[in-house]
Motif scaffolding. Structure first.
Motif, mmCIF file in Angstrom:
data_model
loop_
_atom_site.group_PDB
_atom_site.id
_atom_site.type_symbol
_atom_site.label_atom_id
_atom_site.label_comp_id
_atom_site.label_asym_id
_atom_site.label_seq_id
_atom_site.Cartn_x
_atom_site.Cartn_y
_atom_site.Cartn_z
ATOM 1 N N GLN A 1 0.820 -1.209 0.000
ATOM 2 C CA GLN A 1 0.000 0.000 0.000
ATOM 3 C C GLN A 1 0.857 1.263 0.000
ATOM 4 O OE1 GLN A 1 -3.034 -0.075 -0.690
ATOM 5 N NE2 GLN A 1 -3.689 -2.165 -0.179
ATOM 6 N N LYS A 2 1.918 1.297 0.772
ATOM 7 C CA LYS A 2 2.784 2.478 0.790
ATOM 8 C C LYS A 2 3.545 2.619 -0.521
ATOM 9 C CE LYS A 2 1.559 3.785 4.873
ATOM 10 N NZ LYS A 2 0.653 4.942 5.025
ATOM 11 N N ALA A 3 3.984 1.496 -1.094
ATOM 12 C CA ALA A 3 4.690 1.570 -2.374
ATOM 13 C C ALA A 3 3.762 2.068 -3.474
ATOM 14 C CB ALA A 3 5.263 0.205 -2.737
ATOM 15 N N ARG A 4 2.487 1.675 -3.412
ATOM 16 C CA ARG A 4 1.536 2.182 -4.396
ATOM 17 C C ARG A 4 1.394 3.693 -4.272
ATOM 18 N NH1 ARG A 4 -4.898 0.913 -5.668
ATOM 19 N NH2 ARG A 4 -5.044 2.622 -7.163
ATOM 20 N N LEU A 5 1.243 4.198 -3.051
ATOM 21 C CA LEU A 5 1.149 5.642 -2.846
ATOM 22 C C LEU A 5 2.340 6.361 -3.477
ATOM 23 C CD1 LEU A 5 0.020 6.254 0.858
ATOM 24 C CD2 LEU A 5 -1.181 6.961 -1.209
ATOM 25 N N VAL A 6 3.523 5.857 -3.207
ATOM 26 C CA VAL A 6 4.756 6.499 -3.674
ATOM 27 C C VAL A 6 4.859 6.418 -5.196
ATOM 28 C CG1 VAL A 6 7.277 6.359 -3.611
ATOM 29 C CG2 VAL A 6 5.953 6.099 -1.495
ATOM 30 N N ASN A 7 4.577 5.251 -5.759
ATOM 31 C CA ASN A 7 4.696 5.062 -7.202
ATOM 32 C C ASN A 7 3.716 5.957 -7.951
ATOM 33 O OD1 ASN A 7 6.028 3.752 -9.323
ATOM 34 N ND2 ASN A 7 4.596 2.032 -9.369
#
Length: 629
Positions: free
Chosen positions: A290-296
């Motif tokens: 979920q955090k990687a999706r936000l960042v990407n």
């Protein structure tokens, strides 16, 4: 003041210090007058169990606005940039007057390829990659009679008749009676990476599945093959079969350029997961995903705002306005050194400012979809070459790089060579007589069992969905309206052709045709060095900032506490250059001297060798942001 100055001459003909405030003024006026809500009964929403809605994006885009959870979610309606009572769809006979096929043949069909000398084909791939994140209409309405587009006398259309299914309207309640038809957006309208991750939990699980085991990955990563390519889906999300079609959140209208972008940012997601795991070793896989999706997603929003859009608006005013959306007029260096100055968006940019929807609930709009019809960017022929010596490996026409045939390209050409080939090729210009002929007679059947002329369909869709024609469109956005064809274009041949096709009536000119005909030398035409028209630009300045300003993950929740300090720094420190350095390191010499990676890269052996050391140094620091104007 903005409108008064505009009556004297177009904003881009004023000096820089007047032109930039005029553009900001146009946006302010349009935020008040050109946002119209179409929703009558919102789509259903359900509270996802045990989901951190404050700190992560839902799969379907719901609960971005916590007070209005349906806003921007998949299934919500397209809004409008026009007054609602001016958006009734056209019906026969005006729906077919003049025939969309006649326009395709006489005004749009590509003759000699007109290229954009300062861009590469990655720019064409990028915009479709972004559009698939923001919007898609539902499939054609099988319950309605198909449109039959009149064929001009002597037309060589293979079927002898051209039929197209109508767009399926969104029918919800009696409250829609007497109102123009509205249409549902099948994707989330937010800038949330839904083209990568999907707009449903089902699609999200699919892209998180390990192609080797068939199980959802528990480490937070996206599923890739052992050689770093996308797994095969065999069919689109809407069920269309294709044996070698690659899997993505959105994989319709697939071609090799989309395959490249999806592969790069699937790899980037996995790199972000590794980075976050190093910073937070006790985190679980779901949290990392979920955090990687936000960042990407935020990284792609930044690239689009400060790299892609300035590449197409290659003027001082264009670069200032679009980079100002992200960094503010004080600029990136000030923002990174000292932080925000107050809460306003002018000095310090939109990210981190208060959320604001202005005159209507957030939604993608039909008019935005209409001005983003940029099929002319696509070449008809693609040459795939070795990056080491620029020697050709194979040559394919547009139809042979689409759908599952994109994967066949990867099987014959190394990924780095595919990227290099697109980055050293030129896209088409957005002008008349430059629509790819490969799209005017598609080599595949559509859902109705007939071949497609996408140029004719583009014209038909705008009319059918109630997008005003060119002159009326400009009237509604407070732009100068041409009174003659000579005020639209300085090309005498085009003036004659337009006059013949539209029977001397400039008010009948379609929006797409008008935007492609706008000349730079006419008084109110396309700004110099712009890749698209002034008409399209005015919708862009409204909606590009709206995608940021309405999204709490780019406004009040654009902060390290939500993205994590490590993730927030990743957004600040990276750009398309560092993404390329990370995933295609062999190509560094070719883009080392490129001011913007959407500009053409150097060809052949020894390209950019003097800069290779500097590029390696940037990569070792995680990638420096692109900062040159």
């Amino acid at each position: 003041m903005t409108l008064s100055l505009s009556r004297i001459q177009a904003w881009h003909r004023w000096p820089f210090l007047i032109a930039v405030p005029m553009v900001v003024g146009h946006r302010t006026i349009m935020r008040r007058l050109n946002l119209t809500d179409t929703q009558t009964v919102p789509p259903p929403t359900a509270l996802p169990p045990e989901f951190d809605m404050r700190g992560a994006r839902t799969a379907d885009g719901s609960f971005n606005d916590l007070g209005t959870p349906w806003m921007g979610m998949a299934g919500a309606r397209f809004g409008r940039n026009m007054p609602l009572d001016r958006t009734f769809g056209e019906t026969p006979p005006t729906l077919f007057a003049p025939s969309p096929r006649l326009i395709s043949n006489r005004l749009l069909a590509r003759g000699d390829f007109v290229e954009v000398p300062h861009l590469n084909v990655l720019a064409a791939a990028w915009i479709q990659f972004m559009i698939h994140d923001w919007l898609s209409h539902e499939s054609g309405d099988r319950c309605a009679a198909p449109h039959e587009i009149p064929l001009p006398q002597g037309d060589d259309w293979p079927e002898g008749r051209m039929t197209v299914l109508p767009t399926r309207p969104d029918r919800r309640s009696a409250a829609d009676a007497g109102r123009p038809a509205a249409y549902a957006n099948t994707e989330t309208g937010w800038w949330d990476g839904s083209q990568i991750y999907g707009s449903s939990l089902e699609r999200q699980r699919a892209v998180r599945t390990d192609p080797a085991t068939g199980r959802v990955l528990s480490d937070g990563k996206l599923g890739l093959t052992a050689d770093g390519l996308l797994p095969l889906a065999h069919r689109t999300a809407r069920g269309k079969a294709d044996r070698n079609l690659e899997l993505a959140g959105v994989n319709g209208n697939w071609w090799i350029g989309l395959s490249v972008m999806h592969t790069l940012f699937a790899r980037e997601h996995n790199a972000i997961v590794d980075h976050l795991r190093d910073a937070y070793p006790d985190a679980c896989g779901e949290w990392l995903f979920q955090k990687a999706r936000l960042v990407n997603a935020a990284l792609t929003a930044k690239i689009h705002t400060v790299e892609w859009t300035p590449a197409l608006m290659n003027s001082p005013e264009g670069r200032m306005v679009m980079r100002g959306n992200f960094w503010g007029l004080l600029g990136e260096h000030y923002a990174r050194a000292f932080g925000r100055v107050g809460t306003g968006e002018i000095l310090s940019g939109i990210p981190g400012s208060p959320t604001e929807h202005h005159a209507a609930p957030y939604a993608m709009t039909e008019e935005f979809a209409a001005v983003y019809r940029m099929h002319s960017l696509m070449p008809d022929v693609f040459s795939f070459r070795h990056h080491a010596d620029d020697a050709e490996i194979l040559r394919r026409d547009l139809a042979k790089v689409a759908g599952g045939q994109a994967r066949e390209i990867h099987e014959r050409v190394a990924f780095a060579d595919v990227v290099y080939s697109l980055a050293t090729s030129k896209p088409g210009a957005l002008v008349l007589h430059n629509y790819p002929n490969g799209l005017r007679r598609l080599d595949r059947l559509d859902a109705n069992g007939v071949y497609l002329d996408m140029a004719a369909v583009d014209i038909l869709r705008d009319r059918e969905r109630g997008v005003p024609r060119y002159c009326a469109f400009r009237r509604h956005i407070n732009a100068h309206v041409p009174r003659t064809f000579a005020e639209l274009t300085d090309d005498v041949t085009w003036q004659k052709e337009l006059d013949e096709v539209y029977g001397g009536n400039i008010e009948a000119v379609d929006l797409l045709v008008g935007t492609l005909a706008e000349s730079r030398s006419v008084r109110y035409g396309t700004p110099p060095a712009f890749g698209f028209s002034d008409t399209a630009f005015r919708i862009f300045i409204l909606m590009a900032s709206r995608r940021l300003k309405s999204d709490r993950f780019y406004t009040e929740d654009f902060r390290p506490e939500i993205y994590t300090p490590a993730g927030f720094a990743w957004i600040q420190d990276n750009a398309l250059r560092s993404v390329m350095e990370r995933h295609c390191p062999a190509l560094r010499p070719h883009f080392a001297d490129a001011r913007n990676l959407f500009f053409p890269w150097a060809k052949g052996a020894g390209a950019g060798e003097a800069r290779t050391g500097a590029a390696s140094e940037r990569s070792s620091r995680g990638g420096a942001p692109w900062t040159k104007p």
